[in-house]
Structures are given as C-alpha cells and as structure tokens.
Design an enzyme around this catalytic site. Sequence first.
Site, short mmCIF file in Angstrom:
data_model
loop_
_atom_site.label_atom_id
_atom_site.label_comp_id
_atom_site.label_asym_id
_atom_site.label_seq_id
_atom_site.Cartn_x
_atom_site.Cartn_y
_atom_site.Cartn_z
N GLY A 183 0.84 -1.20 0.00
CA GLY A 183 0.00 0.00 0.00
C GLY A 183 0.88 1.24 0.00
N ASP A 314 -8.97 10.25 11.22
CA ASP A 314 -8.73 8.81 11.06
C ASP A 314 -9.60 7.95 11.97
OD1 ASP A 314 -6.76 9.47 9.26
OD2 ASP A 314 -5.14 8.38 10.28
N HIS A 445 2.43 26.80 -20.72
CA HIS A 445 3.36 25.93 -21.42
C HIS A 445 4.79 26.35 -21.13
CE1 HIS A 445 5.04 23.48 -24.63
NE2 HIS A 445 5.76 24.54 -25.00
#
Length: 466
Positions: A183, A314, A445
């Site tokens: 992972g 979390d 660019h």
Amino acid sequence: MADEQQYDYDVLVIGAGPGGYVAAIRAAQLGLKTACAESRETLGGTCLNVGCIPSKAMLHASEYFDAAANGAMAKMGIKVTPELDLEAMHGQRRDAVKQLTGGIEFLFKKNKVEWLKGRASFTGKDSVDVAGRTVRAKNIVIATGSSVTPLPGVTIDQKVVVDSTGALELPKVPEHMVVIGGGVIGLELGSVWRRLGAKVTVVEFLDQILPGFDGDVRKESNKIFKKQGLEFKLSTKVTGVAVNGDVATLTLEPAAGGEAQTIDADAVLVSIGRKPNTDGLNLEAAGVALNGRGQVEIDHDFRTNVSGVWAIGDVAPGLMLAHKAEDEGIAVAENIAGQHGIVNHDVIPSVVYTWPEIAGVGLTEEAAKAKGEVEVGKFPMLANSRAKTNHEPDGFVKIIADAKTDRVLGVWAIASVAGTMIAQAAQAMEFGATSEDIAYTCHAHPTHSEAIKEAAMAVTGKPIHI
Ligand code: FAD
Ligand code: NAI
C-alpha cells in the site's frame, strides 16, 4: 445536564493531529473557549511527528541521492558519485518535524487554544479526565487518529521488524528489506530504502499493489517500480516472521493456498494498514457508539450518537488522510459554532509521494463504470513536452467523464509532480466541471499540467500531441 457556567470549555478536542489541531484553532477563531488534549510530547499528531512530514523529508532527500546514484543527473551533464551521510539525512528529517510541530504550539498560543497535556478518557457525556484533572466541556471532539494494524503473530521490535515509525529511523541502510503490504506506506518507505541502496521485496496479499486506486494506475505503477528495482510478490501472504539476532526469516504462502517458502531479511516493514485509536478513551462512559470497523460512527455533520460529542479524522470513517482530517476539523468547528461546515467526501485527492508521484481524485474507472456509461481520455507523460525535456517519461493522466453529461467523475495521474497537478482536478470537480471545461482552460506551457488538458481533450477524441 450541567448548566452553561459549569463548563470549563465550549470545546474540548481530544488529539492534536491535523484533524484535532485544526478543529481547535478554527473553534477558537470562531470565539469559542477551546482546549485540546494531547498525550504526545509535541503537537501535530501522526502526520507531523511520524507520518506525512518525516516520510516526505526522507523521500525528498533520498530522491536527490537516487538521482545522483542512478545516472539521472549524469544524463543532464552532471557527473557525481554520491556519498550517503545517513545521520545528516535523519537530522534534516528531525529538524523539519521539530520546526513544524513547534509551529502548531505557536498557533495554539496565538489563537488562545489551551493545550492540556496528557491522555484523555471520558468520565461522562460531557466530562473527560486528562492526567488526573476532570475537564467539562459543552462540546467534545474525538480526533484521536489511528495507529498501525498489527500482523497477528508478528512482534514489532523496532529493530529488525519495524512499523512506519521505525522504518523512518533505521540507523543503517538494510541489505534486504521485506515490506509486508504493497500500500501507500510500503511503497513510499520501501522506495526510500531502495534508493539508498537496499534490496527491497514487497509482499502483497492482493493480486496488485495500491488497493483503492484506479486499475490502470495500479498496473502501470507496479511496472515502473519493478523497473526501478523493487521486487514484488503479489497474491502472497506472510504467515510468520521468526527473528534470530539480526536476521528475520519470513514464511510466505500463496494467498490462494499452496506451498510455503521462506526468505531472509535484515529489516521487515509491517505496513498492512492502520486502525482507529479508541483504546483507553473509555467511550462507554459517554455511550459513544462504534461501527463494525471500530471507527466512531458519525452523521454527515460529524455528530456521534451522543449529543455534544463529535468525531473527525482517522478515528472516523473515510480515507485516512491528513487533508481529509483537516477539512473535517474546520467543518466540525463551524458546525459547533452553529454554521454549516461541509466536507465533500467525493472529492478528496490521494497522493503517493514516490517517483514518479501517483495521484487520483474521485472515482476509479472501475467504480465509475459500475455506476453508468463513461468516456475516458488518457494522455501519456512521454508526449508532454516538459516531462520529456526533464527526462520524466513515465506515467499518464486519465480523465473519466460521465458519457451523457461530460461531467468529470475521476482524474488519475502518474507523473513526477502528480501530487501538485491533482489540485486542479479536485478544484474542477468541486466546481462540477465537464471535461470540455478543462480542455478549454488555458494551461501554461511548458508544464506537466498540460497533460491534464490533453487528457480532457482525449475524452472527446481530440488531443493535439498524440
Ligand atoms: P492523528 O494525526 O493520528 O492524531 C491523533 C493524535 O491524538 C495523536 O497525536 C495522538 O497522540 C493523540 N491521542 C490519541 N488518543 C489520545 C487520548 N486519549 N488523549 C490525548 N491524545 C490522544 N496522510 C496524508 O494525507 N499525506 C501523507 O503524505 C501521509 N503520509 C503518512 C505517512 C505515514 C508514515 C503515516 C503513518 C501516515 C501518513 N498519512 C498521510 C496519514 C496521516 O498521518 C493521517 O491521516 C492523519 O495524521 C490523521 O489525522 P488525525 O488528526 O485524525 O489523527
Ligand atoms: P494501505 O491500506 O494503504 O495498504 C496496506 C496493504 O497491505 C494493502 O495493499 C493490503 O492488501 C496489504 N495487506 C494487508 N494484510 C496483508 C498481509 N497479511 N500480507 C500482505 N499484505 C497485506 O495501508 P498502509 O500502507 O499501512 O497505510 C495506512 C494508511 O496511511 C493509508 O491507507 C493512508 O491512508 C495513510 N497514508 C497516506 C499516505 C499518503 O497520503 N501519501 C502515506 C502513508 C500513509
């Protein structure tokens, strides 16, 4: 229920990670009397102390070393033979952590957030014990984060068998590191030590690395990592790790069953996921409910089942990412203050900070197809003038759009600066952009981001440079 005067604080946040410290600062900014309990010696949680920041410090430094060692610099006319000073590399990592965690302490003082030092545990619906002191708050935000998921039967000694925290601090480059779990942590920290000279073998239970990412991205990044020298044992599980002195012997078995094999390593990284931190919080005293995955269950507004108790980051459901926790921190504070805090969980970017970087936001092609008809545009970095000039040919950008409305459903990228590029995709999706909107937006660019414009043009079949 106590009357208002008996509360010590309007808001008590438990945990000072990116979820908790942000919630505390925003609550204070909104005029609420706020405290934050944190048991660690420094603020900032997993992210600043042992996660995002130190891992990026090691990734950044080892990237330079690798560029010097693997001939990338020589290609540009710079001949060098690098010499590793690992202690100095660790020093700059520690320094970054010290400065950033100190920065949060400064922000707490500036915003008048009181830091309650110590572990917090509930003693009731609106009361918490912190290091022997009972604190009462009108609102309590659980932001206790997550910790490493252990692998049954494997002891993390932080010497030979390490978790991510130990892997950040190895005192010497291992000869052979085996990473259990392909992972995000395994690939980032495996890359660090591969770049610094270790042989690295990644053992992954599934048939491909990076679960949750777009299928094309998983396959292509696996190819790129193999080219860099990482070895993979996919569809393989680790069934045992025996440590004898400085050597670990791992027993591996095919995931589908079959004959076992053993391999030796002088470092083993266990990175098979993270679990929510609820141990020791005594949630029973408040009556806060968990879901089947051990996360604190919340509604759309981050309310738990107990009035006045909230949860973010979390420890709550969703992606375990610092920016998701931070955004929830802001939203929960705004909700507590009576405002309308919202997080759009459909548009949370994910980034793997390897070389090249891997990033995505929104649906994978597989998930989008399961919901309806899609159009997909893809553009290779090899055809992007800046990436080509910089000798960074690997990767692509892929845009997935709804076939009927052209609305962008997902954007995925493998590119040296994919983590920076993905911000524009997230913003476009937040604004409900179509692929045509992106295709007709002027991009500077030469930049890597032009590949996003070209991939958007490819959705309707009209890229210029391929
Ligand atoms: P945490 O950061 O875990 O903070 C919770 C805090 O609560 C901790 O400091 C803990 O000490 C404290 N605490 C717990 N219980 C109590 C208690 N009872 N009393 C007082 N204090 C308590 N995410 C990204 O987005 N990008 C990255 O690049 C990235 N890299 C990572 C690298 C590694 C190696 C790891 C391990 C994680 C990484 N993450 C990354 C994930 C990220 O660190 C987490 O998603 C994020 O820290 C979650 O924030 P949080 O506030 O929910 O919890
Ligand atoms: P992960 O969930 O990303 O990966 C764990 C891997 O281990 C999966 O591929 C899984 O299939 C595999 N696995 C599980 N059990 C296994 C076994 N017994 N044997 C072999 N393979 C096994 O978890 P990881 O890497 O530990 O990271 C945890 C979380 O931390 C991430 O999901 C992410 O949310 C966060 N993080 C984010 C970062 C970023 O944003 N750049 C960096 C590091 C961590």
